[in-house]
Design a protein around this motif. Sequence first.
Motif, mmCIF file in Angstrom:
data_model
loop_
_atom_site.group_PDB
_atom_site.id
_atom_site.type_symbol
_atom_site.label_atom_id
_atom_site.label_comp_id
_atom_site.label_asym_id
_atom_site.label_seq_id
_atom_site.Cartn_x
_atom_site.Cartn_y
_atom_site.Cartn_z
ATOM 1 N N VAL A 1 -3.875 4.594 -4.050
ATOM 2 C CA VAL A 1 -4.911 3.764 -4.659
ATOM 3 C C VAL A 1 -4.498 3.274 -6.047
ATOM 4 C CG1 VAL A 1 -7.288 3.761 -5.513
ATOM 5 C CG2 VAL A 1 -6.735 4.852 -3.332
ATOM 6 N N ASN A 2 -3.990 4.198 -6.861
ATOM 7 C CA ASN A 2 -3.668 3.814 -8.228
ATOM 8 C C ASN A 2 -2.360 3.055 -8.356
ATOM 9 O OD1 ASN A 2 -5.123 6.902 -8.976
ATOM 10 N ND2 ASN A 2 -5.974 4.985 -9.693
ATOM 11 N N GLN A 3 -1.367 3.413 -7.534
ATOM 12 C CA GLN A 3 -0.028 2.858 -7.752
ATOM 13 C C GLN A 3 0.534 2.059 -6.584
ATOM 14 O OE1 GLN A 3 -0.659 4.124 -11.169
ATOM 15 N NE2 GLN A 3 1.305 3.146 -10.838
ATOM 16 N N LYS A 4 -0.145 2.042 -5.436
ATOM 17 C CA LYS A 4 0.329 1.312 -4.253
ATOM 18 C C LYS A 4 1.656 1.881 -3.732
ATOM 19 C CE LYS A 4 -3.037 -1.203 -5.744
ATOM 20 N NZ LYS A 4 -4.392 -0.763 -5.391
ATOM 21 N N TYR A 5 1.817 3.211 -3.821
ATOM 22 C CA TYR A 5 3.038 3.869 -3.359
ATOM 23 C C TYR A 5 2.824 4.480 -1.975
ATOM 24 C CZ TYR A 5 4.335 4.032 -8.373
ATOM 25 O OH TYR A 5 4.620 3.723 -9.673
ATOM 26 N N PHE A 6 3.896 4.519 -1.201
ATOM 27 C CA PHE A 6 3.931 5.288 0.038
ATOM 28 C C PHE A 6 4.317 6.725 -0.301
ATOM 29 C CE2 PHE A 6 5.000 0.941 1.141
ATOM 30 C CZ PHE A 6 4.270 0.694 2.296
#
Length: 706
Positions: A274-279
């Motif tokens: 949500v915060n960083q758009k990381y997998f």
Amino acid sequence: MTDFLLELRSEEIPARMQVKAKEDLARLFNDALAKAGLAAASVETFATPRRLALIATGLPLATDAVSEETKGPKVGAPPQAMEGFLRKAGLTQDQLIERDGVYFAVVEKAGRQTADVLAEAIPAIIRAFPWPKSQRWGAGSASTESLRWVRPLQGIVAILGDDVVPCEIEGIVSGTATMGHRFHHSGPVTIGNAGDYAEKLRDAHVLVHFSERCALIRDGAKAAAAAAGLTLVADEGLVVENAGLTEWPVPMLGRFDPAFLEVPQEVIQLTARVNQKYFVCHDSAGKLANAFVCTANIAAHDGGAAIVAGNEKVLAARLSDAKFFWEQDLKVALDDQATKLTQITFHEKLGSVADKVERVARLARWLVEEGILGPCSPAQAGAQPANNDSSDKVLDPGLRRGTQELADQAERAARLCKADLVTGMVGEFPELQGLMGGYYARAQGETDAVADAVRDHYKPVGQGDEVPTAPVTVAVSLADKLDTLAQFFAAGMPPTGSKDPFALRRAAIGFLSLLLQNDLRCSLKDMLLATGAGNSFDSLEEFLVDRLKVQQREAGVRHDLIDAVFSLGGEDDLVRLLARVKALQAYITTAEGANLLAAYKRAANILKAADGVDAAAPAPADLVAEERALLTALDTAAPNAAAAVDAEDFEGAMAALASLRAPIDAFFDGVMVNDEDPAKRAFRLGLLARFRDAVTQVADFSKVEG
């Protein structure tokens, strides 16, 4: 025929808006062409963070000439009518055509150049574009009439064939120049025509095809994880979001401190997503690894080392916050957290969340003590209760102890189930409510059954969600949803039309799913009475039955068959009701069932037209074979069907009714029901009444369509 390119370049378009924007651009463009009598062979749209584009192929260079004919007044009509028609048509009377005593105005309109049509359409499309949110900018923004766009519009490329389509809006003039990647390319990119658009931008480090960027992110993230011996946690939503954030996507693997893995993995995944758009990634054992994959918008000269380091630093800060919340929340007992629920309003008419928790706790305990759930429930013990009166239940000591223990656990879980709403972690991540409560409950020594119930009591959330089966969880989840429904209905706040601000339809679907999938046997009225929510039962029962029809229709069950069973009355055990419905559907779809239905409707129509039918009318002395056969069949089938229904053997009840099909068909073929002889007529109508009543033991066939 030729091709057309339109590109609308702006500052960054939010990723969540891009897919819909492509659809809207195609729709508005096709509508504009249709109004002018044009159509493209194909239309393809593109979106990147900085541009929205369209390529239309197979456009004619001009519209066809058209002849527009308008019907006018009849010959000899009053002068006023003729004068009005001539003014409207812009013609004189000698220019009209007379046909069959009627005047017609025929106007020949020359074709238009496609470029002219497009020059008018482009500004109109821009002004009419339905962005969810848009803004004004610059000096003109003081006026509400100024141009609005999702972000400041910076350029327009409009090329038909090899020529610019000249147009202008708010000082932005169309041309052939666009811009490439913000960092990888400097200066304008000149587009020659629609055919070289994608390749020229690719050379400028911009991939205009959304699907291509998605594929690069999806495959690149998997490869980055695999290179580190890890498995990427697939997340198509993140793929789409990152594709909307980048024009030249480059997935890269980063790491975080393994100490953060002490925090529940859902917290780490949500923080990263949500915060960083990381997998996130799993290790070889299938557990969350201290690794993530970010998507850069640049092919860095250092291979991405600086980008990865920066992302690692940002994620570490986020995870530090999450770890702090986790550790601080663990210091406060859930019982103490629950006392704060008095400060949170559930609804202004329904009190605080603490009030709701108290109601849910009582209701969850009642569900167990009534035997609806637990060791003495039908679902657990395989019994089929004849009624729902618990006063005459005699439990052996083992079952009684088991019921008491389960009731205690259900009440305990219910009293803790909302406590995490006041924790720091849920305050930061509302999506984790319930889940965090389960973690805190387990960490503080609650039993697995209680912790699982706290974690899962919101389930199922809508169609397709997992339906709990553990008795304690089911008790709390069922009580929570039932209380919500009963309280809002009692307060006069049911859903209306498309408005459902309290998600009561979703709560109803969840409630029904819990009942049906766990085979829970109980009178719906008894459950509603147990909520103590007042006299709203009829409307709520009707609402739940309507939701049941919707749910079952999606599962392939006919709504008219639910009506046919429910309209009999006295049946509000929904599990038993659906069992009867499904047996009815299986039978009514056979040729035998269809014939029996037809016979029922014929009998019902005859009886409706008759006066004073007596099902016990005596048989005349001279019975014909068809009467005797139907009488004999009814003497056997009616009690057999009734016994089968009482035993909840609905397939057996259908089989008993099936024995009536041949004799009722023969009866209609061989006997005149409305015989002149009053005695014969009375007896034959009585036979039909007995036939109708026998069938109606199973379902009200008058409600069955067909």
